[in-house]
Design a protein around this motif. Structure first.
Motif, PDB file in Angstrom:
ATOM      1  N   LEU A  15       2.282   7.119  -6.109  1.00 33.63           N
ATOM      2  CA  LEU A  15       3.335   6.177  -6.456  1.00 33.63           C
ATOM      3  C   LEU A  15       2.939   4.786  -6.030  1.00 33.63           C
ATOM      4  CD1 LEU A  15       6.371   8.304  -5.343  1.00 33.63           C
ATOM      5  CD2 LEU A  15       5.857   7.609  -7.670  1.00 33.63           C
ATOM      6  N   ALA A  16       3.399   3.799  -6.783  1.00 33.60           N
ATOM      7  CA  ALA A  16       3.155   2.414  -6.405  1.00 33.60           C
ATOM      8  C   ALA A  16       3.933   2.090  -5.148  1.00 33.60           C
ATOM      9  CB  ALA A  16       3.582   1.485  -7.545  1.00 33.60           C
ATOM     10  N   GLY A 185      10.307  -3.007  -7.334  1.00 29.98           N
ATOM     11  CA  GLY A 185      10.119  -2.880  -8.771  1.00 29.98           C
ATOM     12  C   GLY A 185      11.379  -3.273  -9.514  1.00 29.98           C
ATOM     13  N   SER A 186      11.766  -2.471 -10.515  1.00 29.47           N
ATOM     14  CA  SER A 186      12.941  -2.786 -11.334  1.00 29.47           C
ATOM     15  C   SER A 186      14.051  -1.772 -11.103  1.00 29.47           C
ATOM     16  CB  SER A 186      12.555  -2.828 -12.814  1.00 29.47           C
ATOM     17  OG  SER A 186      11.964  -1.596 -13.212  1.00 29.47           O
ATOM     18  N   ALA A 187      14.342  -1.489  -9.845  1.00 28.97           N
ATOM     19  CA  ALA A 187      15.406  -0.543  -9.500  1.00 28.97           C
ATOM     20  C   ALA A 187      16.730  -1.288  -9.368  1.00 28.97           C
ATOM     21  CB  ALA A 187      15.078   0.178  -8.202  1.00 28.97           C
ATOM     22  N   LYS A 188      17.792  -0.703  -9.927  1.00 24.13           N
ATOM     23  CA  LYS A 188      19.130  -1.277  -9.786  1.00 24.13           C
ATOM     24  C   LYS A 188      20.143  -0.147  -9.709  1.00 24.13           C
ATOM     25  CE  LYS A 188      19.889  -1.923 -14.780  1.00 24.13           C
ATOM     26  NZ  LYS A 188      20.176  -2.915 -15.843  1.00 24.13           N
ATOM     27  N   ALA A 218       9.612   1.562 -14.393  1.00 27.40           N
ATOM     28  CA  ALA A 218       8.305   2.037 -13.933  1.00 27.40           C
ATOM     29  C   ALA A 218       7.949   1.444 -12.573  1.00 27.40           C
ATOM     30  CB  ALA A 218       7.239   1.674 -14.961  1.00 27.40           C
ATOM     31  N   SER A 219       7.227   2.217 -11.777  1.00 25.82           N
ATOM     32  CA  SER A 219       6.695   1.795 -10.473  1.00 25.82           C
ATOM     33  C   SER A 219       7.773   1.189  -9.586  1.00 25.82           C
ATOM     34  CB  SER A 219       5.544   0.804 -10.672  1.00 25.82           C
ATOM     35  OG  SER A 219       4.521   1.378 -11.449  1.00 25.82           O
ATOM     36  N   SER A 220       8.867   1.897  -9.438  1.00 24.89           N
ATOM     37  CA  SER A 220      10.003   1.404  -8.666  1.00 24.89           C
ATOM     38  C   SER A 220      10.371   2.394  -7.565  1.00 24.89           C
ATOM     39  CB  SER A 220      11.217   1.182  -9.575  1.00 24.89           C
ATOM     40  OG  SER A 220      10.934   0.214 -10.559  1.00 24.89           O
ATOM     41  N   SER A 221      11.089   1.890  -6.574  1.00 18.81           N
ATOM     42  CA  SER A 221      11.520   2.727  -5.468  1.00 18.81           C
ATOM     43  C   SER A 221      12.907   2.292  -5.022  1.00 18.81           C
ATOM     44  CB  SER A 221      10.538   2.596  -4.295  1.00 18.81           C
ATOM     45  OG  SER A 221      10.955   3.381  -3.196  1.00 18.81           O
ATOM     46  N   ALA A 222      13.776   3.272  -4.696  1.00 16.03           N
ATOM     47  CA  ALA A 222      15.154   2.985  -4.309  1.00 16.03           C
ATOM     48  C   ALA A 222      15.560   3.879  -3.144  1.00 16.03           C
ATOM     49  CB  ALA A 222      16.102   3.190  -5.485  1.00 16.03           C
ATOM     50  N   LEU A 270      14.481   7.629  -4.083  1.00 12.82           N
ATOM     51  CA  LEU A 270      14.066   7.911  -5.451  1.00 12.82           C
ATOM     52  C   LEU A 270      12.941   6.950  -5.819  1.00 12.82           C
ATOM     53  CD1 LEU A 270      17.563   8.260  -7.170  1.00 12.82           C
ATOM     54  CD2 LEU A 270      16.040  10.117  -6.458  1.00 12.82           C
ATOM     55  N   SER A 271      11.971   7.427  -6.590  1.00 10.59           N
ATOM     56  CA  SER A 271      10.859   6.563  -6.977  1.00 10.59           C
ATOM     57  C   SER A 271      10.271   7.011  -8.308  1.00 10.59           C
ATOM     58  CB  SER A 271       9.772   6.570  -5.892  1.00 10.59           C
ATOM     59  OG  SER A 271       9.417   7.897  -5.567  1.00 10.59           O
ATOM     60  N   THR A 272       9.547   6.096  -8.934  1.00  8.09           N
ATOM     61  CA  THR A 272       8.899   6.371 -10.214  1.00  8.09           C
ATOM     62  C   THR A 272       7.449   5.910 -10.185  1.00  8.09           C
ATOM     63  OG1 THR A 272       9.696   4.257 -11.069  1.00  8.09           O
ATOM     64  CG2 THR A 272      11.000   6.210 -11.615  1.00  8.09           C
ATOM     65  N   GLY A 273       6.620   6.570 -10.996  1.00  7.48           N
ATOM     66  CA  GLY A 273       5.246   6.165 -11.171  1.00  7.48           C
ATOM     67  C   GLY A 273       5.120   5.124 -12.273  1.00  7.48           C
ATOM     68  N   PRO A 274       3.894   4.700 -12.591  1.00  4.99           N
ATOM     69  CA  PRO A 274       3.678   3.611 -13.559  1.00  4.99           C
ATOM     70  C   PRO A 274       4.096   3.950 -14.983  1.00  4.99           C
ATOM     71  CG  PRO A 274       1.597   4.580 -12.843  1.00  4.99           C
ATOM     72  CD  PRO A 274       2.646   5.133 -11.954  1.00  4.99           C
ATOM     73  N   ASN A 275       4.221   5.225 -15.328  1.00  5.84           N
ATOM     74  CA  ASN A 275       4.594   5.611 -16.690  1.00  5.84           C
ATOM     75  C   ASN A 275       5.935   6.332 -16.743  1.00  5.84           C
ATOM     76  OD1 ASN A 275       2.103   4.675 -17.898  1.00  5.84           O
ATOM     77  ND2 ASN A 275       1.123   6.429 -16.896  1.00  5.84           N
TER      78      ASN A 275
END
Length: 335
Positions: A15-16, A185-188, A218-222, A270-275
């Motif tokens: 993960l980023a 990243g772009s987490a809201k 993408a590539s976000s963490s919350a 919670l988190s996301t990878g680049p894709n």
């Protein structure tokens, strides 16, 4: 209902990493223990071809989800705006003893009830009722044909002492639902109910809860920490994929069920990878631990209360609190 549980799947892709912009107590909160990953099921709430994806009780048993009773997620093109002001795709039906929430993310909300309310609302928006002693309502028919209608129907139990209270109602516009950029990243998030920092969600349930809609690009963490007094915690992934605690893979339809019994462990990330992108709703609450008797849209404490309500329905005396005019005909409303 059928229940489906699956063991957590360890995530393989990295993960980023980035700085978290949440308050320190959110980022530093010790992680709650993950009990398991439940799986949402497909149900037919209207008895016809229409289906919804049900997180609970299909994926999490009622006593474990307490005080939450039901969460249905729907996403389908609209059949069109109602041709008549008194026409509703979800026709008139009763509710009693629970809080009913319609949270719409896309489309146009439309609602009518026995308290005389007739409203439409923009999305993402929300309409809720503390049903108490009983309401009748109808909904739908506000979204143009072919436009996606996406959202949730959520039921929350009411304490036994409040089940015969007079009903109350609210409609929440997009502007009334706090929206915050969080994490990296772009987490809201949208705060539907309960506190988050100095903001409070507009849903006025009668039991302590926190409901938050997470949207991660993408590539976000919350990271998040639930309030200390809450002892139920579930995260339902309604769209996309990502990870929990940077290690457990999450995909659409998963419900992460946590052990929220320890005051010293309140967090998850919670988190996301680049894709990847992810949509998930947090359901955290204080368990009522009260007996319930549940028959369709009626949720009371005893079988006798349900039988009394059916008698009132047959006699035409339900709901006991309602406007004096024929609320099913808008033309009857006093000018």
């Amino acid at each position: 209902c059928a229940f489906s549980f699956q063991p957590p799947t360890l995530r393989k892709e990295p993960l980023a990493s980035a700085q978290c912009t949440l308050p320190n107590e959110m980022a530093a909160a010790a992680a709650m223990r993950l009990i398991r990953i439940g799986k949402a099921g497909i149900t037919r709430p209207f008895g016809d071809e229409r289906t919804v994806t049900q997180a609970f009780p299909a994926g999490v048993k009622t006593d474990e989800a307490d005080p939450f009773l039901m969460c249905d997620f729907f996403n389908a093109p609209s059949s069109g705006v109602a041709a008549h002001e008194d026409e509703f795709p979800v026709n008139w039906h009763p509710h009693q003893g629970q809080t009913v929430v319609t949270y719409l993310k896309m489309g146009i909300g439309r609602h009518a009830d026995s308290l005389g309310n007739r409203e439409t609302f923009a999305t993402p928006g929300m309409q809720w009722m503390n049903c108490g002693s009983g309401v009748e309502h109808a909904e739908g028919g506000g979204t143009p044909k072919g436009t996606p209608g996406e959202g949730f129907q959520i039921w929350i139990n009411m304490p036994a002492k409040n089940k015969m209270d007079d009903p109350s109602y609210g409609t929440e516009s997009p502007e009334s639902i706090p929206q915050l950029d969080i994490g990296s990243g772009s987490a809201k998030v949208r705060v539907l109910a309960g506190p988050l920092g100095d903001r409070v969600g507009p849903l006025k349930a009668l039991v302590p809860i926190q409901m938050i809609d997470f949207e991660l690009g993408a590539s976000s963490s919350a990271p998040h920490a639930i309030p200390t007094e809450l002892d139920t915690c579930m995260v339902y992934v309604y769209k996309g994929s990502g990870a929990l605690q940077d290690a457990v893979a999450l995909k659409e339809g998963d419900i992460a069920v946590f052990d929220a019994s320890e005051e010293s462990k309140r967090g998850f990330t919670l988190s996301t990878g680049p894709n990847e992108s992810l949509g998930a709703v947090l359901f955290a609450g204080k368990k009522l631990k009260e007996p319930i008797t549940w028959h369709g849209p009626l949720v009371m404490s005893t079988k006798q209360q349900i039988e009394d309500t059916f008698a009132k329905l047959r006699q035409g005396s339900f709901p006991p609190v309602r406007v004096s005019w024929d609320y099913k005909r808008l033309a009857s409303k006093p000018k």
